[in-house]
Scaffold this motif. Structure first.
Motif, PDB file in Angstrom:
ATOM      1  N   THR A  22       1.013  -1.391  -0.092  1.00  0.00           N
ATOM      2  CA  THR A  22      -0.162   0.124  -0.053  1.00  0.00           C
ATOM      3  C   THR A  22       0.985   1.322   0.053  1.00  0.00           C
ATOM      4  N   HIS A  23       0.305   2.217  -0.734  1.00  0.00           N
ATOM      5  CA  HIS A  23       1.084   3.601  -0.843  1.00  0.00           C
ATOM      6  C   HIS A  23       0.142   4.809  -0.839  1.00  0.00           C
ATOM      7  N   ALA A  37       4.452   3.952   2.832  1.00  0.00           N
ATOM      8  CA  ALA A  37       4.180   2.922   2.236  1.00  0.00           C
ATOM      9  C   ALA A  37       4.418   1.427   3.244  1.00  0.00           C
ATOM     10  N   GLY A  38       3.740   0.432   2.807  1.00  0.00           N
ATOM     11  CA  GLY A  38       3.815  -0.673   3.935  1.00  0.00           C
ATOM     12  C   GLY A  38       3.125  -1.753   3.202  1.00  0.00           C
ATOM     13  N   ARG A  54      13.410  -3.693   2.443  1.00  0.00           N
ATOM     14  CA  ARG A  54      13.316  -2.080   2.505  1.00  0.00           C
ATOM     15  C   ARG A  54      12.091  -1.829   1.489  1.00  0.00           C
ATOM     16  N   ILE A  55      12.022  -0.474   1.742  1.00  0.00           N
ATOM     17  CA  ILE A  55      10.929   0.236   0.756  1.00  0.00           C
ATOM     18  C   ILE A  55      11.770   1.323   0.300  1.00  0.00           C
ATOM     19  N   ARG A  84       7.295   2.491   5.955  1.00  0.00           N
ATOM     20  CA  ARG A  84       8.206   3.286   5.877  1.00  0.00           C
ATOM     21  C   ARG A  84       7.327   4.736   5.723  1.00  0.00           C
ATOM     22  N   HIS A  85       8.035   5.764   6.235  1.00  0.00           N
ATOM     23  CA  HIS A  85       7.627   7.240   6.254  1.00  0.00           C
ATOM     24  C   HIS A  85       8.424   7.784   5.399  1.00  0.00           C
TER      25      HIS A  85
END
Length: 117
Positions: A22-23, A37-38, A54-55, A84-85
């Motif tokens: 998801t983004h 994103a996660g 990693r993203i 990740r933000h």
């Protein structure tokens, strides 16, 4: 994202169907005020942990040429829901912003948003 397996520290991690990248982007025009994103998993897919993940966030112009990539930290500890933000920013160009999810250095999923005026 389909099912896949990978090796980490001598054992095999199996990820079944049921996980999605998801983004989310918030902002206006070229100004991004919030970006996340996660990986979200449902059912049996929520049981395994992700290792060595990693993203990255990648930005491309309207011709599809990537001009910037923000590489994420590689996480070696197990996580059920990688997240990740990214910091707020103003993009120099219109085009698209993409989140890319990797395990063991292999691209597993990409999700993009078009950034238009």
């Amino acid at each position: 994202m389909g099912s896949f397996s990978y090796s980490f520290n001598g054992f095999t991690v199996k990820i079944p169907n049921g996980c999605f990248l998801t983004h989310t982007i918030k902002g206006s025009k070229r100004k991004i005020t919030n970006q996340f994103a996660g990986v979200d998993c449902a059912g049996l897919a929520a049981l395994p942990k992700f290792y060595n993940w990693r993203i990255d966030f990648a930005y491309a112009d309207t011709n599809g040429k990537t001009y910037k990539t923000s590489r994420g930290k590689t996480h070696t500890t197990g996580d059920h829901n990688p997240l990740r933000h990214n910091a707020p920013q103003t993009l120099p160009k219109y085009g698209k912003a993409c989140a890319k999810f990797y395990t063991n250095g292999k691209l597993r999923a990409t999700q993009c948003h078009y950034i238009t005026g």
